[in-house]
Structures are given as structure tokens and as C-alpha cells.
Scaffold this active site. Structure first.
Site, PDB file in Angstrom:
ATOM      1  N   GLU A  35      12.285  -2.672  25.133  1.00 31.74           N
ATOM      2  CA  GLU A  35      11.206  -2.916  24.168  1.00 31.74           C
ATOM      3  C   GLU A  35       9.892  -3.017  24.943  1.00 31.74           C
ATOM      4  OE1 GLU A  35      10.690  -3.159  20.683  1.00 31.74           O
ATOM      5  OE2 GLU A  35       8.662  -3.296  21.494  1.00 31.74           O
ATOM      6  N   CYS A  43       8.369  -5.115  11.601  1.00 30.36           N
ATOM      7  CA  CYS A  43       8.669  -6.061  10.519  1.00 30.36           C
ATOM      8  C   CYS A  43       8.319  -7.494  10.902  1.00 30.36           C
ATOM      9  CB  CYS A  43      10.151  -5.957  10.134  1.00 30.36           C
ATOM     10  SG  CYS A  43      10.645  -7.220   8.967  1.00 30.36           S
ATOM     11  N   CYS A  48       6.126  -6.791   7.693  1.00 25.70           N
ATOM     12  CA  CYS A  48       6.636  -7.531   6.525  1.00 25.70           C
ATOM     13  C   CYS A  48       6.486  -9.055   6.626  1.00 25.70           C
ATOM     14  CB  CYS A  48       8.129  -7.251   6.331  1.00 25.70           C
ATOM     15  SG  CYS A  48       8.626  -5.576   6.683  1.00 25.70           S
ATOM     16  N   LYS A  51       2.841 -10.379   7.030  1.00 24.99           N
ATOM     17  CA  LYS A  51       2.202  -9.970   5.763  1.00 24.99           C
ATOM     18  C   LYS A  51       2.593 -10.933   4.650  1.00 24.99           C
ATOM     19  CE  LYS A  51       4.305  -7.818   2.941  1.00 24.99           C
ATOM     20  NZ  LYS A  51       4.643  -6.426   2.923  1.00 24.99           N
ATOM     21  N   TYR A  99      15.526 -13.347  17.517  1.00 28.56           N
ATOM     22  CA  TYR A  99      16.006 -11.973  17.761  1.00 28.56           C
ATOM     23  C   TYR A  99      16.513 -11.828  19.194  1.00 28.56           C
ATOM     24  CZ  TYR A  99      14.762  -9.355  13.528  1.00 28.56           C
ATOM     25  OH  TYR A  99      14.726  -8.835  12.267  1.00 28.56           O
ATOM     26  N   TYR A 179       1.281   1.250  -0.197  1.00 29.91           N
ATOM     27  CA  TYR A 179       1.784  -0.121  -0.077  1.00 29.91           C
ATOM     28  C   TYR A 179       0.799  -1.025   0.673  1.00 29.91           C
ATOM     29  CZ  TYR A 179       6.773   1.143  -0.924  1.00 29.91           C
ATOM     30  OH  TYR A 179       7.970   1.554  -1.441  1.00 29.91           O
ATOM     31  N   GLU A 183      -1.485  -4.138  -0.765  1.00 30.96           N
ATOM     32  CA  GLU A 183      -1.103  -5.504  -0.375  1.00 30.96           C
ATOM     33  C   GLU A 183      -2.257  -6.209   0.328  1.00 30.96           C
ATOM     34  OE1 GLU A 183       3.727  -4.943   0.046  1.00 30.96           O
ATOM     35  OE2 GLU A 183       2.552  -4.942   1.866  1.00 30.96           O
ATOM     36  N   GLY A 263      -1.456   5.517   5.818  1.00 30.36           N
ATOM     37  CA  GLY A 263      -0.124   5.994   6.147  1.00 30.36           C
ATOM     38  C   GLY A 263       0.301   5.631   7.557  1.00 30.36           C
ATOM     39  N   HIS A 437      16.823 -18.226 -20.681  1.00 30.37           N
ATOM     40  CA  HIS A 437      15.612 -18.623 -21.387  1.00 30.37           C
ATOM     41  C   HIS A 437      15.137 -19.998 -20.950  1.00 30.37           C
ATOM     42  CE1 HIS A 437      12.811 -18.592 -24.731  1.00 30.37           C
ATOM     43  NE2 HIS A 437      13.201 -19.808 -25.049  1.00 30.37           N
ATOM     44  N   GLU A 442      13.806 -12.446 -18.831  1.00 30.11           N
ATOM     45  CA  GLU A 442      14.615 -12.219 -20.030  1.00 30.11           C
ATOM     46  C   GLU A 442      14.062 -11.063 -20.862  1.00 30.11           C
ATOM     47  OE1 GLU A 442      14.489 -15.238 -23.287  1.00 30.11           O
ATOM     48  OE2 GLU A 442      12.937 -16.174 -22.058  1.00 30.11           O
TER      49      GLU A 442
HETATM   50  P1  NDP Z   1       1.707   5.055   2.178  1.00 27.22           P
HETATM   51  O1  NDP Z   1       2.304   6.352   2.510  1.00 27.22           O
HETATM   52  O2  NDP Z   1       2.376   4.145   1.225  1.00 27.22           O
HETATM   53  O3  NDP Z   1       0.223   5.271   1.660  1.00 27.22           O
HETATM   54  C1  NDP Z   1      -0.720   6.003   2.407  1.00 27.22           C
HETATM   55  C2  NDP Z   1      -1.966   6.108   1.574  1.00 27.22           C
HETATM   56  O4  NDP Z   1      -2.994   6.691   2.363  1.00 27.22           O
HETATM   57  C3  NDP Z   1      -1.784   6.980   0.358  1.00 27.22           C
HETATM   58  O5  NDP Z   1      -2.466   6.401  -0.711  1.00 27.22           O
HETATM   59  C4  NDP Z   1      -2.434   8.297   0.792  1.00 27.22           C
HETATM   60  O6  NDP Z   1      -2.978   9.028  -0.256  1.00 27.22           O
HETATM   61  C5  NDP Z   1      -3.559   7.791   1.652  1.00 27.22           C
HETATM   62  N1  NDP Z   1      -4.012   8.789   2.619  1.00 27.22           N
HETATM   63  C6  NDP Z   1      -3.265   9.556   3.423  1.00 27.22           C
HETATM   64  N2  NDP Z   1      -4.023  10.341   4.192  1.00 27.22           N
HETATM   65  C7  NDP Z   1      -5.303  10.070   3.854  1.00 27.22           C
HETATM   66  C8  NDP Z   1      -6.562  10.558   4.298  1.00 27.22           C
HETATM   67  N3  NDP Z   1      -6.653  11.493   5.227  1.00 27.22           N
HETATM   68  N4  NDP Z   1      -7.668  10.055   3.715  1.00 27.22           N
HETATM   69  C9  NDP Z   1      -7.593   9.122   2.754  1.00 27.22           C
HETATM   70  N5  NDP Z   1      -6.425   8.605   2.310  1.00 27.22           N
HETATM   71  C10 NDP Z   1      -5.294   9.084   2.851  1.00 27.22           C
HETATM   72  O7  NDP Z   1       1.470   4.372   3.595  1.00 27.22           O
HETATM   73  P2  NDP Z   1       1.228   2.879   4.028  1.00 27.22           P
HETATM   74  O8  NDP Z   1       0.524   2.986   5.315  1.00 27.22           O
HETATM   75  O9  NDP Z   1       0.631   2.079   2.935  1.00 27.22           O
HETATM   76  O10 NDP Z   1       2.701   2.371   4.276  1.00 27.22           O
HETATM   77  C11 NDP Z   1       3.604   3.103   5.101  1.00 27.22           C
HETATM   78  C12 NDP Z   1       5.005   2.848   4.688  1.00 27.22           C
HETATM   79  O11 NDP Z   1       5.391   1.555   5.135  1.00 27.22           O
HETATM   80  C13 NDP Z   1       5.238   2.821   3.193  1.00 27.22           C
HETATM   81  O12 NDP Z   1       5.422   4.092   2.670  1.00 27.22           O
HETATM   82  C14 NDP Z   1       6.460   1.978   3.086  1.00 27.22           C
HETATM   83  O13 NDP Z   1       7.580   2.786   3.266  1.00 27.22           O
HETATM   84  C15 NDP Z   1       6.314   1.007   4.233  1.00 27.22           C
HETATM   85  N6  NDP Z   1       5.813  -0.302   3.764  1.00 27.22           N
HETATM   86  C16 NDP Z   1       6.556  -1.033   2.905  1.00 27.22           C
HETATM   87  C17 NDP Z   1       6.122  -2.228   2.433  1.00 27.22           C
HETATM   88  C18 NDP Z   1       6.960  -3.012   1.492  1.00 27.22           C
HETATM   89  O14 NDP Z   1       8.148  -2.763   1.416  1.00 27.22           O
HETATM   90  N7  NDP Z   1       6.381  -3.916   0.714  1.00 27.22           N
HETATM   91  C19 NDP Z   1       4.834  -2.786   2.845  1.00 27.22           C
HETATM   92  C20 NDP Z   1       4.117  -1.932   3.737  1.00 27.22           C
HETATM   93  C21 NDP Z   1       4.600  -0.759   4.162  1.00 27.22           C
HETATM   94  P3  NDP Z   1      -2.132  10.091  -1.106  1.00 27.22           P
HETATM   95  O15 NDP Z   1      -1.190   9.300  -1.951  1.00 27.22           O
HETATM   96  O16 NDP Z   1      -3.173  10.786  -1.897  1.00 27.22           O
HETATM   97  O17 NDP Z   1      -1.458  10.974  -0.111  1.00 27.22           O
END
Ligand code: NDP
Length: 460
Positions: A35, A43, A48, A51, A99, A179, A183, A263, A437, A442
Site C-alpha cells: 500500500e 472508502c 465513504c 464523507k 484494517y 454522487y 453529496e 468523475g 406504523h 410504510e
Molecule cells: P459520477 O460518475 O457519479 O459523476 C460524474 C459527474 O461529472 C457527472 O455528473 C458528469 O456529467 C460530470 N462530468 C464528467 N465529465 C465532465 C466534464 N468534463 N465537465 C463537466 N462535468 C463533467 O462520478 P463521481 O465522481 O461523483 O463518483 C464516482 C463514483 O464513485 C460514482 O459513480 C460511484 O460509483 C462512487 N461513489 C459512490 C458513492 C455512494 O455510494 N454514496 C459516493 C461517492 C462516490 P454527465 O452525467 O453529463 O456525464
């Protein structure tokens, strides 16, 4: 088997890697885990877990408001960010320590340092030298992706930095509609930061049910977040008083911080995967089969680095399936169907199965059951927060294809609903379940009227 230093070398001590390493070591296998950062992965260290602590901290704004509505006198409130960070870091250190101990107790060895493959059986670890292993597991996760070509992006932060801000900004812009963006927008808003969420598309949370998507945007706005849709940055400029956000819609406004949540990408850079002949997808993810095996037959990959479903429990189950198959003689795959997910917005979202649009596309005719309402906790004091419950049901078989909830504790509710949907529950079976209830949940088992969107309703 040829002579190797280890039976298994795991690169990455996050959720997937640690589960696989522990389970493999418990079979008596000689396991080494490398690591480069802290044990626990995204996470535990910068995802997670911290957060969720931030979500808890930020929810108090609403709790105080509710408490006043229920007769409590609450004086002036204030939030101590440095103190919160200190407590958060203490708890994260404790969890990371657990861990480490779990790995040690299972008999796995841990080494700190960046690992790179030199060939399909040899890994070079910084500070440790070359090590050989019969089997190698890549569990390096993902990392935030920011549009590097955007002018001024160097002034912006990602979620990584948001967990460690020296002080809370007064005004923040969160770019993205997924996401993490949602959040964090809710977290900052709850902590009293003037928050703007900026998303390029017409509706947040692409991939989620459309009713959920529009509902959460309305609820977030109702809590004071400025939601800007259909626009994105053309540049960010440093000014004497903050950061100027220049947008494609022609507007320019200032904030103190800009966070990009656009993303995440698989973390496969500089791992030597090409040297070992491991095939990657266009997005950089390790290509794997149902058993998480790459094209090189002694190298596997689990978790976000494979970009399947990027959720902690999925990585854990993939790691577990790998270890059971390879070290416990129990061939196991993880079924990626009907994996529930939660978005810890305020209110929260819980979702399992298909959205209405996906269900119509895949199954043709579906019935929809939908309710939007103010829960009794809100009506008592004139609060405005609403909840949404929705079921998508296949016509004919009556099988419930999707269940979507937006409410406080929606993720807790959806965890239970996921069991029933995974088992293939039908609407009559669901309805035969007696309500608990008085609860918000519900409403889910008392949805009797099929929902018609207003326009369709008029035609019918
Ligand atoms: P997401 O894929 O959920 O969202 C990325 C966002 O960025 C989308 O709205 C996308 O738009 C936008 N985007 C992408 N490229 C560009 C760009 N060039 N300019 C402007 N906007 C852009 O990614 P996150 O980073 O939010 O999260 C990653 C992953 O991590 C999630 O998919 C999820 O699997 C995991 N996660 C889970 C959580 C949970 O379980 N609660 C919490 C946090 C993360 P568009 O939709 O138009 O492509």
C-alpha cells in the site's frame, strides 16, 4: 508450482484488496499486501467513511430547525470545523489501524510503498525490492478526474482535498452532477457555506430514475443550494477576493473555493501493467472476466480499478469471490445484478433495480406507483422537506423491477427492499406485507394507485 516468494501479492490495501488478502491468508497461503498511502483505501481514508461523518455533521442544521419546531429552545449555534477535522482524523486513524490488525491477525504481511509489476510474477516495491508471487491481485482503486485542459483548473480542489480544507470557505461552487458533487454540495450547505452546484446536463444524477433526479434537485434548492443546470465552466480566474467562475451560459460569479466532482478513473498509471501484458480498457480499467481474472492468467483485479460498479461493498464481494475461488477451492463469482446504491444527499436517496426509463426500455410495459409527500415529522412543525417513494413493476409478471426512495434514512430502507427485489418479489407479495406504523417506509407497502403522469392522466 514454481518457487515464488509469496502465493499472493496484493497491490492496494483498500476494501477489495484487504478482504481478498485476509481470506487468502486464512487458507494458509503466504500473502503480501503493498500500500503506497494509508491502509483502508478510498472508502476509509478519503471516501465513504469520512464523507458520512461530514454528512452527520452537516445534518445538524436541519436537526436544530426541527428541534425548534418541536418546542426546544436552541440558542445560537456554531460549527467548529478544525475540531471536527481533528475528531474525524482520529476516528479514521482508528479504523485504518483495525484494517492493519485484521490483516496481521489473518497472517498477511503488509509493506508500505509503491508497487510496480516487472513481469507477470515479479513486483518491485519501493523500499523493499523485487518480490515474486504465484498470483497477483490488482486492487488499486480509482482517483478523482478533473478536466486538466480547463483554464484555471489548478485553483480547484477535488474530493481528496475537501476532506482536509484548512478552513471552511464562505462560498463554494461544486462542479458535476454525480454522487460526489451532490453529496458535497449538501454537506457544505449544511455546514453553512453558500453553495452553488453547477452541472452541464439538464437533470442531475444521470442513470438514476427521472422522478428521483428532478425531485432531489427541487429538494436541494429548497434547502438553499443554488442549482445551475445546463452550464459549465469555461475558465476559473483568481481574483483579489476569491475565484471567478466564468460559465458557458454567459454568467460570471465569484466563490472562495471551487470543487470538481467530475468523475473518477481507475488507478492503473505507473503500475507496470503493460510490462506484464495486462490488457486495459479505453478508460484505463483492468479488463477482467466474471472471476475477476485479467487476460494474464495469474493476475486478477477487483474493485474500482476494474470500473464495473464502483461501490465499496461490490469491491469487497469481488475480493471475497476471488479468494474463495483461488484459495478455498470454492469457485465463486459475484452477481452484479440488483446492487442497491445510496446517495447521501439531504434528503438521502436509496435505489435498487431499474429506473422507469430503463424498465420501459428493457421490459416494455410497466406500471408505476409513486407518492410524494411530507412525512409526519415535517408536517408537525410546518417543515417543507418532502419524501418520494416509487415502484416500477413489470406488467403481466407483476415483478418489481425498481424501487426508489428519497427521504431521511432512504439508504437504510433500500437495504431491506433490496433483499426482496433480489429474490424477485412481485407487487402482490410486496403488498401482502403488513405496514409498520407510523413510519415513512410504510408508504412503500401501501402504494395501490397506478401513477399516471399528469399529461397522460388527462388523455386517459
Ligand atoms: P459520477 O460518475 O457519479 O459523476 C460524474 C459527474 O461529472 C457527472 O455528473 C458528469 O456529467 C460530470 N462530468 C464528467 N465529465 C465532465 C466534464 N468534463 N465537465 C463537466 N462535468 C463533467 O462520478 P463521481 O465522481 O461523483 O463518483 C464516482 C463514483 O464513485 C460514482 O459513480 C460511484 O460509483 C462512487 N461513489 C459512490 C458513492 C455512494 O455510494 N454514496 C459516493 C461517492 C462516490 P454527465 O452525467 O453529463 O456525464
Amino acid at each position: 508450482m514454481a518457487d515464488y516468494d509469496y502465493d499472493l501479492f496484493v497491490i492496494g490495501a483498500g476494501s477489495g484488496g484487504v478482504r481478498a488478502a485476509r481470506l487468502a491468508a486464512m487458507s494458509g497461503a503466504k500473502v503480501l499486501v503493498a500500500e503506497e498511502h494509508r491502509v483502508g483505501g478510498t472508502c476509509v481514508i478519503r471516501g465513504c467513511v469520512p464523507k458520512k461523518f461530514m454528512v452527520y455533521a452537516s445534518e445538524y442544521k436541519k436537526h436544530f430547525e426541527t428541534a425548534r419546531g418541536y418546542g426546544w429552545t436552541i440558542g445560537e449555534t456554531s460549527f467548529d470545523w478544525p475540531r471536527f477535522l481533528m475528531e474525524k482524523d482520529k476516528e479514521i486513524a482508528r479504523l485504518s489501524g483495525i484494517y492493519v490488525r485484521n490483516l496481521q491477525n489473518a497472517g498477511a504481511e503488509l509493506v508500505h510503498g509503491k508497487a510496480r509489476l516487472k513481469d507477470r510474477h515479479t513486483v518491485e516495491v519501493e523500499g523493499r525490492g523485487s518480490v515474486t508471487a504465484a498470483k497477483i491481485l490488482i486492487a488499486t482503486g480509482g482517483r478523482p478526474w478533473l478536466p486538466q485542459e480547463l483554464p484555471g483548473i489548478e485553483h480547484c480542489i477535488s474530493s481528496n482535498e475537501a476532506f482536509q480544507l484548512p478552513e471552511l470557505p464562505k462560498r463554494i461552487v461544486v462542479a458535476g452532477g454525480g454522487y460526489i458533487a451532490l453529496e458535497f454540495a449538501c454537506i457544505f450547505n449544511g455546514l453553512g457555506v453558500d453553495t452553488t452546484l453547477m452541472y452541464r446536463g439538464p437533470n442531475l444524477l444521470r442513470g438514476f430514475d427521472d422522478d428521483v433526479r428532478s425531485f432531489i434537485a427541487e429538494e436541494m434548492e429548497g434547502r438553499g443550494i443554488k442549482v445551475l443546470l445546463g452550464t459549465q465552466h469555461t475558465r476559473i480566474e483568481k481574483t483579489a477576493t476569491g475565484l471567478s467562475n466564468v460559465c458557458t451560459n454567459g454568467h460570471t460569479f465569484e466563490a472562495d473555493a471551487v470543487m470538481f466532482a467530475t468523475g473518477r478513473v481507475p488507478y492503473t498509471d505507473d503500475l507496470g501493467l503493460e510490462t506484464a501484458g495486462v490488457e486495459l480498457a479505453a478508460d484505463g480499467a483492468v479488463k477482467v472476466d466474471d472471476f475477476s481474472r485479467s487476460n494474464v492468467d495469474n493476475i486478477w483485479a477487483v474493485g474500482d480499478v476494474t470500473n464495473r460498479i464502483n461501490l465499496t461493498p461490490v469491491a469487497i464481494r469481488e475480493g471475497q469471490a476471488f479468494a474463495l475461488t483461488e484459495f478455498h477451492n470454492q469457485p465463486t463469482t459475484f452477481d452484479h445484478d440488483m446492487v442497491a446504491s445510496a446517495v447521501f444527499t439531504q434528503p438521502q436517496i436509496g435505489s435498487v433495480g431499474l429506473s422507469e426509463a430503463e424498465a420501459r426500455h428493457k421490459h416494455g410495459k410497466v406500471d408505476v406507483y409513486l407518492a410524494k409527500f411530507r412525512p409526519m415529522k415535517e408536517t408537525f412543525y410546518g417543515g417543507h422537506q418532502r419524501a418520494l417513494v416509487k415502484l416500477v413493476v413489470e406488467q403481466g409478471s407483476e415483478r418489481i423491477l425498481g424501487c426508489h426512495v428519497v427521504s431521511p434514512d432512504a439508504p437504510e430502507i433500500i437495504q431491506m427492499a433490496a433483499i426482496a427485489l433480489k429474490m424477485g418479489v412481485t407487487k402482490p407479495q410486496w403488498d401482502s406485507t403488513c405496514a409498520v406504523h407510523p413510519t415513512l417506509a410504510e408508504e412503500l407497502v401501501t402504494l395501490r394507485e397506478k401513477y399516471m403522469p399528469p399529461a397522460l392522466g388527462q388523455v386517459a
